[in-house]
Design a protein around this motif. Structure first.
Motif, PDB file in Angstrom:
ATOM      1  N   THR A  18       0.821  -1.205   0.000  1.00 38.82           N
ATOM      2  CA  THR A  18       0.000   0.000   0.000  1.00 38.82           C
ATOM      3  C   THR A  18       0.848   1.245   0.000  1.00 38.82           C
ATOM      4  N   GLY A  19       2.127   1.074  -0.004  1.00 36.68           N
ATOM      5  CA  GLY A  19       3.009   2.222   0.083  1.00 36.68           C
ATOM      6  C   GLY A  19       3.341   2.525   1.530  1.00 36.68           C
ATOM      7  N   ALA A  20       2.562   1.949   2.481  1.00 36.11           N
ATOM      8  CA  ALA A  20       2.811   2.145   3.905  1.00 36.11           C
ATOM      9  C   ALA A  20       3.825   1.100   4.368  1.00 36.11           C
ATOM     10  N   PRO A  21       4.570   1.417   5.389  1.00 34.13           N
ATOM     11  CA  PRO A  21       5.528   0.432   5.886  1.00 34.13           C
ATOM     12  C   PRO A  21       4.804  -0.827   6.375  1.00 34.13           C
ATOM     13  N   ASP A  22       5.403  -1.948   6.136  1.00 35.44           N
ATOM     14  CA  ASP A  22       4.824  -3.222   6.537  1.00 35.44           C
ATOM     15  C   ASP A  22       4.841  -3.330   8.061  1.00 35.44           C
ATOM     16  N   ALA A  23       3.702  -3.719   8.657  1.00 32.96           N
ATOM     17  CA  ALA A  23       3.596  -3.794  10.113  1.00 32.96           C
ATOM     18  C   ALA A  23       4.492  -4.883  10.682  1.00 32.96           C
ATOM     19  N   ASP A  24       4.728  -5.954   9.947  1.00 31.73           N
ATOM     20  CA  ASP A  24       5.546  -7.049  10.437  1.00 31.73           C
ATOM     21  C   ASP A  24       7.030  -6.855  10.159  1.00 31.73           C
ATOM     22  N   ALA A  25       7.375  -5.818   9.411  1.00 29.84           N
ATOM     23  CA  ALA A  25       8.773  -5.625   9.031  1.00 29.84           C
ATOM     24  C   ALA A  25       9.629  -5.320  10.256  1.00 29.84           C
ATOM     25  N   GLY A  26       9.073  -4.673  11.270  1.00 27.32           N
ATOM     26  CA  GLY A  26       9.836  -4.317  12.460  1.00 27.32           C
ATOM     27  C   GLY A  26       9.996  -5.478  13.420  1.00 27.32           C
ATOM     28  N   ARG A  27       9.144  -6.482  13.314  1.00 29.63           N
ATOM     29  CA  ARG A  27       9.231  -7.623  14.225  1.00 29.63           C
ATOM     30  C   ARG A  27      10.181  -8.657  13.656  1.00 29.63           C
ATOM     31  N   ARG A  28      10.925  -9.263  14.539  1.00 29.55           N
ATOM     32  CA  ARG A  28      11.812 -10.332  14.107  1.00 29.55           C
ATOM     33  C   ARG A  28      11.059 -11.648  14.166  1.00 29.55           C
ATOM     34  N   ARG A  29      11.372 -12.496  13.268  1.00 29.48           N
ATOM     35  CA  ARG A  29      10.785 -13.832  13.295  1.00 29.48           C
ATOM     36  C   ARG A  29      11.642 -14.696  14.202  1.00 29.48           C
ATOM     37  N   ARG A  30      10.985 -15.519  15.030  1.00 29.69           N
ATOM     38  CA  ARG A  30      11.709 -16.411  15.922  1.00 29.69           C
ATOM     39  C   ARG A  30      12.346 -17.533  15.129  1.00 29.69           C
ATOM     40  N   SER A  31      13.514 -17.870  15.528  1.00 31.60           N
ATOM     41  CA  SER A  31      14.211 -18.977  14.886  1.00 31.60           C
ATOM     42  C   SER A  31      13.528 -20.289  15.265  1.00 31.60           C
ATOM     43  N   PRO A  32      13.386 -21.203  14.330  1.00 38.44           N
ATOM     44  CA  PRO A  32      12.821 -22.510  14.690  1.00 38.44           C
ATOM     45  C   PRO A  32      13.716 -23.253  15.678  1.00 38.44           C
ATOM     46  N   TRP A  33      14.998 -22.934  15.677  1.00 37.66           N
ATOM     47  CA  TRP A  33      15.911 -23.579  16.613  1.00 37.66           C
ATOM     48  C   TRP A  33      15.636 -23.151  18.044  1.00 37.66           C
ATOM     49  N   LEU A  34      15.157 -21.932  18.238  1.00 41.85           N
ATOM     50  CA  LEU A  34      14.841 -21.465  19.586  1.00 41.85           C
ATOM     51  C   LEU A  34      13.695 -22.279  20.168  1.00 41.85           C
ATOM     52  N   GLY A  35      12.677 -22.506  19.381  1.00 43.36           N
ATOM     53  CA  GLY A  35      11.560 -23.333  19.844  1.00 43.36           C
ATOM     54  C   GLY A  35      11.999 -24.757  20.141  1.00 43.36           C
ATOM     55  N   PHE A  36      12.854 -25.294  19.284  1.00 42.11           N
ATOM     56  CA  PHE A  36      13.383 -26.642  19.488  1.00 42.11           C
ATOM     57  C   PHE A  36      14.175 -26.710  20.789  1.00 42.11           C
ATOM     58  N   ALA A  37      15.046 -25.722  21.000  1.00 40.50           N
ATOM     59  CA  ALA A  37      15.871 -25.709  22.206  1.00 40.50           C
ATOM     60  C   ALA A  37      15.015 -25.560  23.460  1.00 40.50           C
ATOM     61  N   MET A  38      13.980 -24.739  23.401  1.00 40.96           N
ATOM     62  CA  MET A  38      13.103 -24.558  24.563  1.00 40.96           C
ATOM     63  C   MET A  38      12.362 -25.856  24.892  1.00 40.96           C
ATOM     64  N   ARG A  39      11.895 -26.567  23.857  1.00 38.85           N
ATOM     65  CA  ARG A  39      11.216 -27.849  24.096  1.00 38.85           C
ATOM     66  C   ARG A  39      12.165 -28.867  24.699  1.00 38.85           C
ATOM     67  N   ARG A  40      13.389 -28.896  24.202  1.00 39.31           N
ATOM     68  CA  ARG A  40      14.373 -29.842  24.732  1.00 39.31           C
ATOM     69  C   ARG A  40      14.739 -29.514  26.178  1.00 39.31           C
ATOM     70  N   LEU A  41      14.863 -28.230  26.510  1.00 44.00           N
ATOM     71  CA  LEU A  41      15.169 -27.843  27.889  1.00 44.00           C
ATOM     72  C   LEU A  41      14.023 -28.188  28.829  1.00 44.00           C
ATOM     73  N   ALA A  42      12.799 -28.006  28.369  1.00 35.94           N
ATOM     74  CA  ALA A  42      11.647 -28.382  29.195  1.00 35.94           C
ATOM     75  C   ALA A  42      11.635 -29.892  29.415  1.00 35.94           C
ATOM     76  N   GLY A  43      11.928 -30.638  28.385  1.00 37.23           N
ATOM     77  CA  GLY A  43      12.004 -32.093  28.519  1.00 37.23           C
ATOM     78  C   GLY A  43      13.116 -32.508  29.464  1.00 37.23           C
ATOM     79  N   LEU A  44      14.253 -31.829  29.397  1.00 40.46           N
ATOM     80  CA  LEU A  44      15.370 -32.117  30.285  1.00 40.46           C
ATOM     81  C   LEU A  44      14.972 -31.859  31.741  1.00 40.46           C
ATOM     82  N   GLY A  45      14.270 -30.771  31.969  1.00 43.15           N
ATOM     83  CA  GLY A  45      13.817 -30.467  33.325  1.00 43.15           C
ATOM     84  C   GLY A  45      12.890 -31.546  33.869  1.00 43.15           C
ATOM     85  N   ALA A  46      11.985 -32.036  33.026  1.00 44.16           N
ATOM     86  CA  ALA A  46      11.066 -33.089  33.450  1.00 44.16           C
ATOM     87  C   ALA A  46      11.817 -34.382  33.747  1.00 44.16           C
ATOM     88  N   VAL A  47      12.787 -34.720  32.916  1.00 49.89           N
ATOM     89  CA  VAL A  47      13.568 -35.944  33.131  1.00 49.89           C
ATOM     90  C   VAL A  47      14.388 -35.831  34.420  1.00 49.89           C
TER      91      VAL A  47
END
Length: 119
Positions: A18-47
């Motif tokens: 639209t000629g306007a700045p993109d609303a999502d352009a300022g937000r960073r996308r989370r790395s898929p590795w961050l989600g993977f690492a968080m799930r693994r750490l939660a699993g480690l805590g449970a174990v």
């Protein structure tokens, strides 16, 4: 508006914007590795929580009286009672578990039931 300004806006519209700045352009996308690492750490805590609980319960459910073994075969009731006190066997199970977990965080694995020493 001038023709030049209209042309630039039209170019932006043709490009899908639209000629306007993109609303999502300022937000960073989370790395898929961050989600993977968080799930693994939660699993480690449970174990680890399960492992600590199971090892504590195994030690508590050993057949026989650790105070009697530690005091020796010729020990009288007073010596056995003193050994029970020293080992903390008179405390409620929940309190012993809290002391066990606290000791693990300090690197203290407790008193050996067989030798009476601690490491």
């Amino acid at each position: 508006m001038t023709a030049e300004t209209l042309g630039k806006a039209g170019e932006a519209d043709e490009a899908g914007g639209t000629g306007a700045p993109d609303a999502d352009a300022g937000r960073r996308r989370r790395s898929p590795w961050l989600g993977f690492a968080m799930r693994r750490l939660a699993g480690l805590g449970a174990v680890l929580a399960t492992l600590v609980t199971v090892t504590f319960l195994i030690v508590q459910l050993i057949p026989g009286d650790p105070a009697r073994v530690l005091a020796g075969p010729d020990a009288g009731p007073e010596q056995i009672a003193e050994a029970r006190e020293r080992l903390g066997l008179g405390e409620p199970l929940v309190q012993r578990f809290a002391a066990y977990v606290g000791g693990l965080f300090r690197g203290d694995l407790g008193t050996s039931f067989t030798t009476g020493g601690s490491r």
